[in-house]
Design a protein around this motif. Structure first.
Motif, mmCIF file in Angstrom:
data_model
loop_
_atom_site.group_PDB
_atom_site.id
_atom_site.type_symbol
_atom_site.label_atom_id
_atom_site.label_comp_id
_atom_site.label_asym_id
_atom_site.label_seq_id
_atom_site.Cartn_x
_atom_site.Cartn_y
_atom_site.Cartn_z
ATOM 1 N N MET A 1 0.856 -1.189 0.000
ATOM 2 C CA MET A 1 0.000 0.000 0.000
ATOM 3 C C MET A 1 0.890 1.236 0.000
ATOM 4 N N ASP A 2 0.753 2.055 -1.012
ATOM 5 C CA ASP A 2 1.660 3.184 -1.175
ATOM 6 C C ASP A 2 1.512 4.230 -0.081
ATOM 7 N N SER A 3 0.266 4.379 0.422
ATOM 8 C CA SER A 3 0.052 5.433 1.426
ATOM 9 C C SER A 3 0.595 5.022 2.797
ATOM 10 N N VAL A 4 1.062 3.777 2.934
ATOM 11 C CA VAL A 4 1.502 3.296 4.246
ATOM 12 C C VAL A 4 3.020 3.418 4.372
ATOM 13 N N GLN A 5 3.430 4.087 5.465
ATOM 14 C CA GLN A 5 4.857 4.255 5.736
ATOM 15 C C GLN A 5 5.245 3.345 6.910
ATOM 16 N N VAL A 6 6.331 2.591 6.753
ATOM 17 C CA VAL A 6 6.841 1.778 7.858
ATOM 18 C C VAL A 6 8.058 2.509 8.429
ATOM 19 N N ARG A 7 8.003 2.811 9.721
ATOM 20 C CA ARG A 7 9.098 3.552 10.357
ATOM 21 C C ARG A 7 9.249 3.121 11.810
ATOM 22 N N LEU A 8 10.355 3.562 12.450
ATOM 23 C CA LEU A 8 10.560 3.243 13.861
ATOM 24 C C LEU A 8 9.438 3.851 14.703
ATOM 25 N N MET A 9 9.067 3.128 15.750
ATOM 26 C CA MET A 9 7.997 3.610 16.635
ATOM 27 C C MET A 9 8.524 4.743 17.527
ATOM 28 N N ARG A 10 7.647 5.685 17.829
ATOM 29 C CA ARG A 10 7.959 6.747 18.793
ATOM 30 C C ARG A 10 6.983 6.642 19.951
ATOM 31 N N GLU A 11 7.379 7.248 21.069
ATOM 32 C CA GLU A 11 6.500 7.175 22.242
ATOM 33 C C GLU A 11 5.105 7.728 21.922
ATOM 34 N N ALA A 12 5.048 8.768 21.084
ATOM 35 C CA ALA A 12 3.751 9.386 20.756
ATOM 36 C C ALA A 12 2.840 8.441 19.969
ATOM 37 N N ASP A 13 3.411 7.373 19.391
ATOM 38 C CA ASP A 13 2.593 6.409 18.632
ATOM 39 C C ASP A 13 1.840 5.445 19.546
ATOM 40 N N LEU A 14 2.219 5.377 20.840
ATOM 41 C CA LEU A 14 1.701 4.309 21.699
ATOM 42 C C LEU A 14 0.170 4.240 21.762
ATOM 43 N N PRO A 15 -0.530 5.369 21.962
ATOM 44 C CA PRO A 15 -2.004 5.235 22.056
ATOM 45 C C PRO A 15 -2.635 4.686 20.779
ATOM 46 N N SER A 16 -2.197 5.172 19.602
ATOM 47 C CA SER A 16 -2.861 4.673 18.390
ATOM 48 C C SER A 16 -2.383 3.263 18.048
ATOM 49 N N ALA A 17 -1.156 2.907 18.427
ATOM 50 C CA ALA A 17 -0.696 1.524 18.222
ATOM 51 C C ALA A 17 -1.487 0.575 19.122
ATOM 52 N N GLU A 18 -1.790 1.029 20.327
ATOM 53 C CA GLU A 18 -2.579 0.177 21.239
ATOM 54 C C GLU A 18 -3.964 -0.083 20.655
ATOM 55 N N ARG A 19 -4.588 0.962 20.101
ATOM 56 C CA ARG A 19 -5.929 0.789 19.500
ATOM 57 C C ARG A 19 -5.852 -0.195 18.327
ATOM 58 N N ALA A 20 -4.788 -0.041 17.493
ATOM 59 C CA ALA A 20 -4.634 -0.949 16.344
ATOM 60 C C ALA A 20 -4.477 -2.382 16.848
ATOM 61 N N SER A 21 -3.694 -2.553 17.923
ATOM 62 C CA SER A 21 -3.476 -3.898 18.477
ATOM 63 C C SER A 21 -4.790 -4.477 19.012
ATOM 64 N N ILE A 70 2.229 3.395 9.378
ATOM 65 C CA ILE A 70 1.340 4.556 9.516
ATOM 66 C C ILE A 70 0.664 4.819 8.177
ATOM 67 N N ASP A 71 -0.663 4.954 8.231
ATOM 68 C CA ASP A 71 -1.399 5.288 6.998
ATOM 69 C C ASP A 71 -1.876 6.729 7.107
ATOM 70 N N GLU A 72 -1.728 7.450 6.002
ATOM 71 C CA GLU A 72 -2.179 8.838 5.998
ATOM 72 C C GLU A 72 -3.298 8.966 4.975
ATOM 73 N N VAL A 73 -4.469 9.291 5.481
ATOM 74 C CA VAL A 73 -5.624 9.467 4.586
ATOM 75 C C VAL A 73 -6.177 10.861 4.838
ATOM 76 N N ALA A 74 -6.265 11.657 3.772
ATOM 77 C CA ALA A 74 -6.778 13.033 3.836
ATOM 78 C C ALA A 74 -6.123 13.812 4.981
ATOM 79 N N GLY A 75 -4.794 13.663 5.112
ATOM 80 C CA GLY A 75 -4.049 14.443 6.108
ATOM 81 C C GLY A 75 -4.087 13.857 7.512
ATOM 82 N N ALA A 76 -4.947 12.829 7.753
ATOM 83 C CA ALA A 76 -5.025 12.238 9.092
ATOM 84 C C ALA A 76 -4.159 10.985 9.131
ATOM 85 N N ARG A 77 -3.275 10.901 10.149
ATOM 86 C CA ARG A 77 -2.389 9.739 10.265
ATOM 87 C C ARG A 77 -2.910 8.791 11.329
ATOM 88 N N ARG A 78 -2.816 7.478 11.045
ATOM 89 C CA ARG A 78 -3.143 6.510 12.101
ATOM 90 C C ARG A 78 -2.256 5.276 11.956
#
Ligand SMILES: CC(C)(COP(=O)(O)OP(=O)(O)OC[C@H]1O[C@@H](n2cnc3c(N)ncnc32)[C@H](O)[C@@H]1OP(=O)(O)O)[C@@H](O)C(=O)NCCC(=O)NCCS
Length: 296
Positions: A1-21, A70-78
């Protein structure tokens, strides 16, 4: 998926990563559940907080093993995927891994696992695998051997409990010999993971220098991780876990080389079932040993 970026996790990602999990595992467990299994419940607020705390700990110890998609759709990242791996000395392990159902089967999982595996740098690896067909396919493609696991469930028949001696509560000053036992059984010591587990679980040890062993028990007396120098010590530690269990109990992550655990569970009148795999690469299946799902 082109809109999906794979990168190192940051502390700020924890809440949305938890929801995804939470969403990923809820859907996965629902789709792979056997009809005789209990209904799958959404993750509780406490379990969500534990997930965030554990991942924050992994990020603080070995951040280079922690990846998100991380997927970015219409400027919103999740966050739509995560692979949290860790190196401890000469061992690599995968603590958790998932991709949202909406994004599965499109190569995101492969990109995440490749990134987490590159961090292994050739170390032997171990983790506990679900039965999800996408997961087992990915793991075998990455050259891991999948060893089926059994689990024992039921209420302990307390009339079967033997008298157990030679055990005591564990402490932080036990970690040095526990790490040595870990090295003998699974390549590397748990190192800082012992401190994390001691903060959240009860530790019981057998300090006989000729036959050491330890078990971590959760608040319902279930064995979360058990390591022993020999089957006799392992049996003793598991009996201690069963003696402290309350209500229906579970002994998990039992592989074929750990039949001592089957014998204890059967003697306590628990029932055998099957659940997932231990995946290993470049190392044997540990025994006498019951792995922890997250700390291996
Ligand atoms: C395991 C997981 C992370 C893989 O992520 P993904 O983005 O689907 O992975 P990929 O698309 O890169 O690869 C998955 C492979 O399995 C296949 N696959 C995916 N879902 C599948 C399904 N439901 N049934 C059969 N095959 C499936 C894909 O076609 C692909 O195979 P291919 O590369 O040979 O074509 C994801 O499926 C998942 O989150 N599963 C549920 C949670 C889980 O079990 N996590 C692992 C815990 S140990």
């Amino acid at each position: 998926m082109d809109s999906v970026q794979v990168r190192l996790m940051r502390e700020a990602d924890l809440p949305s990563a938890e929801r995804a999990s939470a969403v990923t595992f809820f859907e996965s467990e629902r789709s792979t559940r056997r009809v005789s299994d209990p209904e799958i419940e959404p993750r509780s607020a406490d379990a969500s907080q534990q997930w965030v705390d554990r991942m924050r700990f992994f990020l603080s110890i070995d951040p280079e093993g922690c990846w998100v998609a991380i997927d970015e759709v219409a400027g919103a990242r999740r966050t739509v995927g995560f692979a949290i791996a860790q190196n401890r000395a000469g061992l690599w392990f995968l603590a958790t891994y998932g991709v949202l159902p909406s994004h599965q089967g499109q190569g995101v999982g492969k990109r995440l696992l490749d990134a987490a595996l590159a961090h292994a740098g050739g170390r032997p690896g171990i983790f506990s695998s679900s039965v999800h067909p996408g997961a087992t396919r990915r793991y075998r493609a990455a050259d891991f051997s999948l060893h089926p696991q059994m689990r024992m469930v039921g209420v302990v028949d307390r009339s079967t409990l033997p008298v157990i001696d030679g055990l005591r509560e564990g402490r932080a000053d036990d970690f040095a010999w526990m790490d040595q036992l870990d090295r003998d059984l699974r390549v590397a010591g748990h190192g800082p993971d012992h401190g994390y587990m001691l903060d959240t679980l009860r530790l019981v040890v057998c300090r006989d220098p000729a036959r050491p062993g330890y078990v971590y028990l959760d608040d319902r007396g279930r064995a979360s991780l058990l390591a022993a120098s020999d089957p006799a010590t392992a049996r003793k530690l598991l009996w201690e876990a069963l003696a402290s269990s309350q209500g229906p109990t579970l002994v998990n992550c039992i592989t074929a080389p750990n039949e001592w655990a089957i014998d204890v569970g059967l003697a306590a009148r628990l029932d055998i079932g099957q659940e997932g795999y231990i995946a290993v690469r470049g190392m044997p299946v540990p025994a006498p040993y019951l792995a922890s799902g997250h700390f291996l």
